[in-house]
Design an enzyme around this catalytic site. Sequence first.
Site, PDB file in Angstrom:
ATOM      1  N   ASP A   1    -102.458-113.759  62.224  1.00  0.00           N
ATOM      2  CA  ASP A   1    -103.170-112.601  61.709  1.00  0.00           C
ATOM      3  C   ASP A   1    -104.656-112.842  61.989  1.00  0.00           C
ATOM      4  O   ASP A   1    -105.094-113.997  62.050  1.00  0.00           O
ATOM      5  CB  ASP A   1    -102.914-112.451  60.212  1.00  0.00           C
ATOM      6  CG  ASP A   1    -103.382-111.108  59.677  1.00  0.00           C
ATOM      7  OD1 ASP A   1    -103.734-110.233  60.483  1.00  0.00           O
ATOM      8  OD2 ASP A   1    -103.416-110.940  58.449  1.00  0.00           O
TER       9      ASP A   1
ATOM     10  N   ASP B   1    -107.679-111.028  60.457  1.00  0.00           N
ATOM     11  CA  ASP B   1    -108.625-110.905  59.346  1.00  0.00           C
ATOM     12  C   ASP B   1    -108.322-111.903  58.234  1.00  0.00           C
ATOM     13  O   ASP B   1    -107.246-111.887  57.653  1.00  0.00           O
ATOM     14  CB  ASP B   1    -108.594-109.478  58.787  1.00  0.00           C
ATOM     15  CG  ASP B   1    -108.842-108.439  59.869  1.00  0.00           C
ATOM     16  OD1 ASP B   1    -109.853-108.572  60.570  1.00  0.00           O
ATOM     17  OD2 ASP B   1    -108.025-107.519  60.020  1.00  0.00           O
TER      18      ASP B   1
ATOM     19  N   ASN C   1    -110.239-101.784  65.395  1.00  0.00           N
ATOM     20  CA  ASN C   1    -111.399-102.479  65.966  1.00  0.00           C
ATOM     21  C   ASN C   1    -111.070-103.911  66.375  1.00  0.00           C
ATOM     22  O   ASN C   1    -111.969-104.707  66.633  1.00  0.00           O
ATOM     23  CB  ASN C   1    -112.539-102.501  64.934  1.00  0.00           C
ATOM     24  CG  ASN C   1    -112.987-101.107  64.540  1.00  0.00           C
ATOM     25  OD1 ASN C   1    -113.354-100.303  65.395  1.00  0.00           O
ATOM     26  ND2 ASN C   1    -112.946-100.810  63.257  1.00  0.00           N
TER      27      ASN C   1
END
Length: 206
Positions: A21, A23, A151
């Site tokens: 992952d 973030d 993003n």
Amino acid sequence: MNSEVTEFKVQKQTHEAVIFDLDGVITDTASVHARAWKHMFDDFLSSYAVRTGEEQPPFDKDDDYLRYVDGRPRYEGVSTFLESRGIDIPYGSPEDPAGSETICGLGNRKNDLFLEFLENDGVKTYASSIKLIKQLAEANLKTAVVTSSRNGRRILEQAEIKDYFDVQVDGNDVGALSLKGKPAPDIFLEAAKRLEVRPRRAVLVE
């Protein structure tokens, strides 16, 4: 939200790839997302209370963030949180102006704030996570990075780590392929598919 990897072991006999992952694991962008969500929702909840007379507590960037928006596609996060507060507003469309009182308008406002904070503060990475990714490459293990953020690739480029991974899956892929956001496993299964490994032979770092 600091999920920095400090110790990690992979058995090459049973694992072929590692899926990360983004973030909060590789980059400290989870805190930036939480800050943007709070700013946007607090503004909306304040104006909603004035308009309707229904007082709403502020968005909690720890509990509300993790419970309702973390890992979800942007508009789904808006919808899930507002539903938890019993607030019903139109869905709108992705072209809605940022801040419009629609699901998409609020989501667009959150994105503008996130990009503003990112531009001002830059992208911080966790040194131990980067070290691990390099070690996996040296061991000839495939790696992928996933995020529900549209993003994602911009973050990787700004952090100068986009070439560290064999596969990247972000929010643009989630939309294009109609994948479900977390806690559904869709985005991780898509990464395994692109890595050409069976899911059970991939390690997930979340």
